[in-house]
Design a protein around this motif. Sequence first.
Motif, PDB file in Angstrom:
ATOM      1  N   ASP A   1      -1.123  -6.774 -16.612  1.00 51.13           N
ATOM      2  CA  ASP A   1       0.281  -6.809 -17.047  1.00 51.13           C
ATOM      3  C   ASP A   1       0.471  -7.934 -18.074  1.00 51.13           C
ATOM      4  OD1 ASP A   1       3.218  -6.458 -16.852  1.00 51.13           O
ATOM      5  OD2 ASP A   1       3.148  -8.311 -15.695  1.00 51.13           O
ATOM      6  N   GLY A   2      -0.095  -9.105 -17.781  1.00 53.42           N
ATOM      7  CA  GLY A   2      -0.038 -10.219 -18.716  1.00 53.42           C
ATOM      8  C   GLY A   2       1.285 -10.970 -18.758  1.00 53.42           C
ATOM      9  N   ARG A   3       2.240 -10.625 -17.888  1.00 53.16           N
ATOM     10  CA  ARG A   3       3.528 -11.305 -17.879  1.00 53.16           C
ATOM     11  C   ARG A   3       3.556 -12.300 -16.707  1.00 53.16           C
ATOM     12  NH1 ARG A   3       2.583  -8.181 -21.463  1.00 53.16           N
ATOM     13  NH2 ARG A   3       4.134  -6.976 -22.623  1.00 53.16           N
ATOM     14  N   GLU A   4       4.406 -13.318 -16.806  1.00 50.41           N
ATOM     15  CA  GLU A   4       4.420 -14.358 -15.775  1.00 50.41           C
ATOM     16  C   GLU A   4       5.160 -13.936 -14.509  1.00 50.41           C
ATOM     17  OE1 GLU A   4       7.824 -15.245 -18.607  1.00 50.41           O
ATOM     18  OE2 GLU A   4       5.873 -14.245 -18.620  1.00 50.41           O
ATOM     19  N   SER A   5       5.970 -12.878 -14.589  1.00 46.43           N
ATOM     20  CA  SER A   5       6.704 -12.408 -13.409  1.00 46.43           C
ATOM     21  C   SER A   5       6.896 -10.903 -13.529  1.00 46.43           C
ATOM     22  CB  SER A   5       8.064 -13.104 -13.321  1.00 46.43           C
ATOM     23  OG  SER A   5       8.845 -12.810 -14.468  1.00 46.43           O
ATOM     24  N   MET A   6       7.252 -10.273 -12.387  1.00 49.24           N
ATOM     25  CA  MET A   6       7.562  -8.833 -12.394  1.00 49.24           C
ATOM     26  C   MET A   6       8.918  -8.618 -13.020  1.00 49.24           C
ATOM     27  SD  MET A   6       6.800  -7.305  -8.603  1.00 49.24           S
ATOM     28  CE  MET A   6       6.531  -8.841  -7.735  1.00 49.24           C
ATOM     29  N   VAL A   7       9.858  -9.493 -12.549  1.00 45.93           N
ATOM     30  CA  VAL A   7      11.267  -9.366 -12.881  1.00 45.93           C
ATOM     31  C   VAL A   7      11.521 -10.099 -14.197  1.00 45.93           C
ATOM     32  CG1 VAL A   7      13.579  -9.957 -12.051  1.00 45.93           C
ATOM     33  CG2 VAL A   7      11.792  -9.330 -10.409  1.00 45.93           C
TER      34      VAL A   7
ATOM     35  N   LEU B   1       6.348  -0.184 -18.093  1.00 44.52           N
ATOM     36  CA  LEU B   1       7.296  -0.936 -18.922  1.00 44.52           C
ATOM     37  C   LEU B   1       7.260  -2.392 -18.467  1.00 44.52           C
ATOM     38  CD1 LEU B   1       9.700  -0.944 -20.993  1.00 44.52           C
ATOM     39  CD2 LEU B   1      11.192  -0.506 -19.013  1.00 44.52           C
ATOM     40  N   GLU B   2       7.056  -3.311 -19.404  1.00 42.39           N
ATOM     41  CA  GLU B   2       6.974  -4.735 -19.018  1.00 42.39           C
ATOM     42  C   GLU B   2       8.239  -5.164 -18.276  1.00 42.39           C
ATOM     43  OE1 GLU B   2       6.954  -7.485 -22.313  1.00 42.39           O
ATOM     44  OE2 GLU B   2       8.692  -6.563 -23.248  1.00 42.39           O
ATOM     45  N   TYR B   3       8.107  -6.133 -17.388  1.00 44.03           N
ATOM     46  CA  TYR B   3       9.232  -6.660 -16.612  1.00 44.03           C
ATOM     47  C   TYR B   3      10.077  -5.541 -16.005  1.00 44.03           C
ATOM     48  CZ  TYR B   3       8.177 -10.926 -19.250  1.00 44.03           C
ATOM     49  OH  TYR B   3       7.545 -12.007 -19.820  1.00 44.03           O
ATOM     50  N   SER B   4       9.455  -4.670 -15.252  1.00 45.34           N
ATOM     51  CA  SER B   4      10.229  -3.579 -14.658  1.00 45.34           C
ATOM     52  C   SER B   4       9.640  -3.220 -13.306  1.00 45.34           C
ATOM     53  CB  SER B   4      10.217  -2.349 -15.561  1.00 45.34           C
ATOM     54  OG  SER B   4       9.043  -1.596 -15.339  1.00 45.34           O
ATOM     55  N   GLN B   5      10.338  -2.301 -12.651  1.00 45.43           N
ATOM     56  CA  GLN B   5       9.918  -1.850 -11.327  1.00 45.43           C
ATOM     57  C   GLN B   5       8.541  -1.194 -11.347  1.00 45.43           C
ATOM     58  OE1 GLN B   5      12.968  -0.164  -8.743  1.00 45.43           O
ATOM     59  NE2 GLN B   5      14.480  -0.476 -10.349  1.00 45.43           N
TER      60      GLN B   5
END
Lengths: 224, 224
Positions: B215-221, B7-11
């Motif tokens: 993942d392609g997102r700029e952060s985990m959180v 799940l994007e931006y998740s643990q």
Amino acid sequence: MVTLHHLEYSQSFRVLWLLEELDVDYELQLYNRDPETYLAPPEYKALSPTGAAPVITHGDLVLAESNAILEYLLDLYPSDELLPPAGSADRARHLFWFHASQGSMMTFMLMDSIFRIIEERVPFFLTPLVKAILGKASESVIHPRMGALLALAEEHLETQPWFGGDELSIADVSLSYPMESAAERGYITDEHPLSQDWLHRVYERPAFRSAKKKDGRESMVLPL
Amino acid sequence: MVTLHHLEYSQSFRVLWLLEELDVDYELQLYNRDPETYLAPPEYKALSPTGAAPVITHGDLVLAESNAILEYLLDLYPSDELLPPAGSADRARHLFWFHASQGSMMTFMLMDSIFRIIEERVPFFLTPLVKAILGKASESVIHPRMGALLALAEEHLETQPWFGGDELSIADVSLSYPMESAAERGYITDEHPLSQDWLHRVYERPAFRSAKKKDGRESMVLPL
């Protein structure tokens, strides 16, 4: 020899219970909470690396964090029942509940405690407002997540008697504290008969009863 | 073959990172959050036994709970570096941080998130009052406990580069999410230079960078 620094009415009761299950020699030091604030005494806070219970000492090592201590004790006193090894049939189930205990269930029970404390401490004329606000947060976060965990508990306890599988594991030992909290606070209801049965099975373990005797308190969790 | 349901931006980012560190074959399924509510999509909630991320599937097994998954993957792909074995020099340190990650640090970061969400959602004329009440709770619970954990982190990182000891372990993998949260929310400050250095070392791991790419997102959180 391991020394358990046991703070009354705290998560450290579980370590006491595990030591009794292991049936090994250990030293027990009991610490009382401040009767007014319920806080741990200053000497306990000074001893604990995180300031919180439980803590064990073993030679030069001072170790905190409940599940770290349970696992460390199994390093010292290995048991394939209390800790199903990699590849065993009950392994994944054990791992899930052992980690869900502190990583999920304790988190929600701690949040529930903090909401209750906030509600108690605000000036009385703000109580209804604050209760409404926190109640909404509780309904949208704590209740659904706890509900999902307890529904899963019912499902799993239907197939095997312990969270660890066929035998008691440190997943069960770890869960005893948040499950007792969940029962006391009304999260475990008539919809969770197998969780209630599990709690009774826990309370009837001879090792749990000797731990209780050494602890001398009527419950693990601070009575509300 | 293991499938990670990410799940994007998740643990679950941590599981992706570990799979890259292990350098094994796996299947990746990416799920997006609802752009308005930020909730996981219904198919994710239906898949996850707890309703939450992360989840892996492996044959018939559907496993949730971050640390359970990290440990299960080490069962499948053993590594004495990523999981220091019983009796090894770094064992107790690894165990402490691996469990403190989900059992303590994530708990406080989740509580911080929930306080922020409550503050955002109350009618605007109540915001100052609610901020004052929750701020007090945060000062008496979240800040001291996080402060103690971060002070201990500084102490430990002075002697060895990783929370797992001389080598990166799943304690580090687990801590990456709450530590990034702690940095974003101002808990990690100039008083914690070694924690900041640790985060940079994490971000520079080749396996972390390939996980980021997938993942392609700029952060985990989730950015606030």
